[in-house]
Design an enzyme around this catalytic site. Structure first.
Site, short mmCIF file in Angstrom:
data_model
loop_
_atom_site.label_atom_id
_atom_site.label_comp_id
_atom_site.label_asym_id
_atom_site.label_seq_id
_atom_site.Cartn_x
_atom_site.Cartn_y
_atom_site.Cartn_z
N GLY A 131 0.85 -1.19 0.00
CA GLY A 131 0.00 0.00 0.00
C GLY A 131 0.88 1.23 0.00
N GLU A 363 -4.74 7.78 -2.17
CA GLU A 363 -3.77 8.60 -2.91
C GLU A 363 -2.64 9.10 -2.00
OE1 GLU A 363 -5.11 11.01 -6.09
OE2 GLU A 363 -6.86 9.77 -6.44
N1 CAA Z 1 7.31 12.53 -6.94
C1 CAA Z 1 8.09 12.08 -7.94
N2 CAA Z 1 8.98 11.08 -7.77
C2 CAA Z 1 9.06 10.53 -6.57
C3 CAA Z 1 8.28 10.95 -5.46
C4 CAA Z 1 7.36 12.00 -5.70
N3 CAA Z 1 6.55 12.48 -4.74
N4 CAA Z 1 8.60 10.19 -4.40
C5 CAA Z 1 9.53 9.33 -4.78
N5 CAA Z 1 9.82 9.53 -6.10
C6 CAA Z 1 10.78 8.82 -6.93
C7 CAA Z 1 12.22 9.03 -6.48
O1 CAA Z 1 12.78 10.18 -7.06
C8 CAA Z 1 12.87 7.75 -6.96
O2 CAA Z 1 13.11 7.82 -8.36
P1 CAA Z 1 14.61 7.78 -8.99
O3 CAA Z 1 15.28 6.55 -8.43
O4 CAA Z 1 14.37 7.75 -10.46
O5 CAA Z 1 15.26 9.05 -8.50
C9 CAA Z 1 11.78 6.71 -6.78
O6 CAA Z 1 10.54 7.44 -6.77
C10 CAA Z 1 11.90 5.89 -5.52
O7 CAA Z 1 12.04 6.78 -4.47
P2 CAA Z 1 12.37 6.30 -3.00
O8 CAA Z 1 13.48 5.28 -3.02
O9 CAA Z 1 12.57 7.54 -2.19
O10 CAA Z 1 11.05 5.53 -2.60
P3 CAA Z 1 10.55 5.09 -1.17
O11 CAA Z 1 10.17 3.68 -1.29
O12 CAA Z 1 11.49 5.47 -0.08
O13 CAA Z 1 9.26 6.02 -0.91
C11 CAA Z 1 7.07 6.84 -1.26
C12 CAA Z 1 8.40 6.39 -1.86
C13 CAA Z 1 6.99 8.35 -1.37
C14 CAA Z 1 6.83 6.44 0.17
C15 CAA Z 1 6.08 6.15 -2.20
O14 CAA Z 1 6.17 4.74 -2.07
C16 CAA Z 1 4.66 6.58 -2.03
O15 CAA Z 1 4.29 7.67 -2.47
N6 CAA Z 1 3.81 5.72 -1.44
C17 CAA Z 1 2.39 5.96 -1.37
C18 CAA Z 1 1.68 5.30 -2.50
C19 CAA Z 1 0.34 5.87 -2.69
O16 CAA Z 1 0.12 7.08 -2.69
N7 CAA Z 1 -0.64 4.98 -2.95
C20 CAA Z 1 -1.93 5.40 -3.25
C21 CAA Z 1 -2.57 4.40 -4.13
S1 CAA Z 1 -3.43 5.08 -5.47
C22 CAA Z 1 -5.00 5.32 -4.95
O17 CAA Z 1 -5.29 5.50 -3.81
C23 CAA Z 1 -5.89 5.31 -6.10
C24 CAA Z 1 -7.33 5.36 -5.95
O18 CAA Z 1 -7.99 4.52 -6.54
C25 CAA Z 1 -8.01 6.52 -5.30
#
Ligand code: CAA
Length: 380
Positions: A131, A363
């Site tokens: 998630g 989201e």
């Molecule tokens: N914007 C753009 N790029 C991003 C970013 C952001 N906010 N956050 C991370 N990234 C990119 C990083 O730059 C990295 O890319 P590169 O290697 O190319 O530089 C890549 O993503 C991985 O980054 P991390 O290693 O920092 O990733 P992480 O695992 O530590 O954390 C996180 C990432 C921000 C926690 C991410 O996993 C996240 O946003 N999780 C939440 C997911 C989410 O929002 N789910 C919702 C489901 S959709 C939904 O609800 C739909 C519906 O039907 C309503």
């Protein structure tokens, strides 16, 4: 700094307000009770251009700006947050990403019907075991000739039963963590693709949420969005855009709680006068109004930054985080002001609380928004 809306933005907001009152409000209570998808309303939203609001007219969208989208989302969600999320997913999680990252083939064949609102989209990132920690995708896609074969399960998918086109993130190279994730478009009816039963949710009950199952599901290579290994970046960039959509939905719910509280407190009498004359109620209403306004300004700021081509990731996360918390707080206060009447279905405020809660979860949870905000600040 200019806080004035343009004539066009005012016109779009007023159109959304009028549509919400006349076309959505009359069936909102019943659809919530029955958990019924608003098929006819979605068709009418499409006629207004509200299902592809920000898509360029080159791809059959309405070509409106993000501020107009946010204003329309607020008005629609104020009346029915279920309709709000259906519209938000199609606009911000589906059309936005396809216009930005899709090939000409994808834009022609998928984006155009989605932007016209003839087809509905869904965004499938979450899984039973992935998630918030979205890099831990288990759904696997293996190349076989000019197709990819998908196996796995997605869950909590908004528009899960009603959508025609699904954006599905899958692992194409497990060794590479997030750089081994790819985004595909899967069409409803593709062999090996089924959906689960509709979830029996606390709120936004008239939107449909379910799991998706892929068993040896063959997807053509040309349905890959952007390129192999870019699926996680695609999802993150798309979610950044989605967050002002959910922020707007939350502002709409907060506005609804405020309006209901003002109306009720002028009608209900206690201790010999309307409760609006008691300072205990006045202070609650003042706080609700102040918080709603702050949430609205944060949300419109994020939208305006995007329209100006400025960075907006941190601001969209702040808007989503703050607005969703205000939506829950305002709904709780609205119930308190209504007393026992707030706790029963006869009045709408109990639905506002049920609908508000999900805005702190989907989201990106409030905790994820705090990660996004703090990372942006500490990296600057
Ligand atoms: N914007 C753009 N790029 C991003 C970013 C952001 N906010 N956050 C991370 N990234 C990119 C990083 O730059 C990295 O890319 P590169 O290697 O190319 O530089 C890549 O993503 C991985 O980054 P991390 O290693 O920092 O990733 P992480 O695992 O530590 O954390 C996180 C990432 C921000 C926690 C991410 O996993 C996240 O946003 N999780 C939440 C997911 C989410 O929002 N789910 C919702 C489901 S959709 C939904 O609800 C739909 C519906 O039907 C309503």
């Amino acid at each position: 700094m200019n806080f004035e809306l343009t004539e066009e933005q005012i016109m779009i907001r007023d159109t959304a307000r009028e549509f919400a009152q006349t076309e959505i409000a009359p069936s909102a209570v019943e659809r919530d009770l029955k958990g019924e998808f608003p098929t006819e309303i979605v068709k009418k939203l499409a006629e207004l251009g509200f299902m592809g609001m920000m898509v360029s007219p080159d791809y059959d969208g309405a070509g409106m700006d993000t501020v107009s989208y946010a204003l329309a989302m607020m008005e629609i969600s104020k009346v029915d947050a279920s309709v709000g999320v259906i519209m938000s997913v199609n606009n911000s999680l589906v059309c936005f990403g396809l216009e930005k990252y899709g090939s000409d083939f994808i834009k022609e064949n998928f984006l155009k019907p989605l932007a016209r609102g003839e087809k509905l989209g869904a965004f499938a990132l979450s899984e039973p075991e992935a998630g918030s920690d979205a890099t831990q995708q288990q759904t696997l896609a293996v190349k076989d000739g000019d197709h990819w074969v998908l196996n796995g399960t997605k869950n909590w998918i908004t528009n899960g039963q009603s959508a025609d086109y699904y954006i599905v993130m899958a692992q194409t190279d497990r060794e590479k963590r997030h750089k081994g994730i790819t985004a595909f478009i899967v069409e409803k009816g593709t062999e090996g693709f089924t959906h689960g039963v509709k979830e029996d949710k606390l709120g936004i009950r008239s939107s449909d949420t379910c799991s998706l199952n892929f068993t040896n599901c063959r997807v053509p290579e040309e349905n890959i969005i952007w390129e192999v290994g870019k699926g996680f970046n695609f999802a993150m960039n798309t979610l950044n855009g989605g967050r002002y959509g959910i922020a707007s939905q939350a502002v709409g719910i907060a506005m609804a709680s405020l309006d209901a509280s003002i109306k009720y407190s002028k009608e209900r009498k206690a201790f010999g006068t309307e409760i609006a004359n008691h300072q205990a109620i006045q202070f609650k209403i003042a706080d609700m109004a102040m918080n709603t306004e702050a949430a609205k300004l944060l949300t419109l700021q994020a939208a305006a930054l995007k329209d100006a081509g400025q960075p907006y990731i941190k601001e969209a996360a702040m808007a989503k985080l703050y607005s969703s918390e205000v939506a829950v707080k305002n709904a709780l206060e609205a119930i308190q002001i209504h007393g026992g009447y707030g706790y029963v279905r006869e009045y709408l405020v109990e639905r506002y609380l049920r609908d508000a809660k999900i805005t702190e979860i989907y989201e990106g949870t409030s905790e994820i928004q705090r990660i996004v905000i703090s990372r942006a600040l500490l990296r600057d």
